[in-house]
Scaffold this active site. Structure first.
Site, PDB file in Angstrom:
ATOM      1  N   ASP A   7       0.866  -1.167   0.000  1.00  0.00           N
ATOM      2  CA  ASP A   7       0.000   0.000   0.000  1.00  0.00           C
ATOM      3  C   ASP A   7       0.912   1.229   0.000  1.00  0.00           C
ATOM      4  OD1 ASP A   7       0.915   0.378   2.622  1.00  0.00           O
ATOM      5  OD2 ASP A   7      -1.076   0.357   3.527  1.00  0.00           O
ATOM      6  N   CYS A  64       3.246  -2.759   4.089  1.00  0.00           N
ATOM      7  CA  CYS A  64       2.332  -1.659   4.409  1.00  0.00           C
ATOM      8  C   CYS A  64       3.045  -0.813   5.457  1.00  0.00           C
ATOM      9  CB  CYS A  64       0.956  -2.172   4.868  1.00  0.00           C
ATOM     10  SG  CYS A  64       0.910  -3.038   6.450  1.00  0.00           S
ATOM     11  N   THR A  66       2.987  -0.835   8.793  1.00  0.00           N
ATOM     12  CA  THR A  66       3.551  -1.635   9.889  1.00  0.00           C
ATOM     13  C   THR A  66       3.845  -3.072   9.489  1.00  0.00           C
ATOM     14  OG1 THR A  66       1.383  -2.347  10.676  1.00  0.00           O
ATOM     15  CG2 THR A  66       2.288  -0.298  11.629  1.00  0.00           C
ATOM     16  N   HIS A  97      11.088 -23.097   9.594  1.00  0.00           N
ATOM     17  CA  HIS A  97      10.144 -23.809  10.462  1.00  0.00           C
ATOM     18  C   HIS A  97       8.694 -23.706   9.990  1.00  0.00           C
ATOM     19  CE1 HIS A  97      12.869 -23.964  14.289  1.00  0.00           C
ATOM     20  NE2 HIS A  97      13.510 -24.335  13.188  1.00  0.00           N
ATOM     21  N   HIS A 132       8.383 -30.027  11.578  1.00  0.00           N
ATOM     22  CA  HIS A 132       7.728 -28.785  11.185  1.00  0.00           C
ATOM     23  C   HIS A 132       6.588 -29.047  10.199  1.00  0.00           C
ATOM     24  CE1 HIS A 132      10.929 -26.848  13.322  1.00  0.00           C
ATOM     25  NE2 HIS A 132      11.827 -27.432  12.537  1.00  0.00           N
TER      26      HIS A 132
END
Length: 148
Positions: A7, A64, A66, A97, A132
């Site tokens: 964004d 974005c 954050t 993992h 995993h």
């Protein structure tokens, strides 16, 4: 090929990563946005997540402000394991993992130098499988349960 999208809050960081890809000869497809003009991050999360889940691209990178919102949106697409990462250690282990197929970062949180180190570590890490895989299978079971 790597799908990349952002964004407006992640646009500048996306451009830095694209420059790195160009220098290294790494193939990518840019799903936008193409400016700093305000847009809605779910639109770009969906484009990249669908490209990865559908096999058009091998993996994706989303940015974005954050990294949080865009990772939440991407994880709504079945088959996507989007990891919100802001350090090199987590980048490596998100792949080794969790077999993360989408890397998410925040353009207002992670600077370009660190972002390149994170991307490089994530691209070079290999899924370890074994114990995993059993855990990823359980995640897929949860996804199937609620994707009806």
């Amino acid at each position: 090929m790597i799908a990349i999208g952002s964004d407006h809050g992640g646009y500048d960081l996306k451009e830095s990563i694209k420059k790195y890809f160009n220098e290294k000869g790494i193939e990518y497809k840019d799903f936008g946005t193409f400016s700093n003009e305000s847009v809605d991050y779910p639109d770009f999360a969906l484009k990249v997540a669908e490209a990865v889940a559908g096999g058009e691209c091998d993996r994706g990178i989303l940015l974005c402000g954050t990294g949080v919102g865009i990772s939440i949106a991407a994880n709504k697409v079945p088959g996507i394991r989007a990891a919100h990462v802001s350090d090199v250690f987590s980048a490596r282990y998100s792949k080794e993992h969790n077999n993360a197929n989408v890397l998410c970062m925040g353009g207002r949180v992670v600077g370009p130098g660190l972002a390149i180190m994170i991307v490089d570590e994530w691209l070079n890490a290999k899924f370890q499988g074994g114990r995993h895989q059993k855990r990823l299978d359980k995640i897929t079971d949860i996804e199937k349960k609620y994707s009806k």
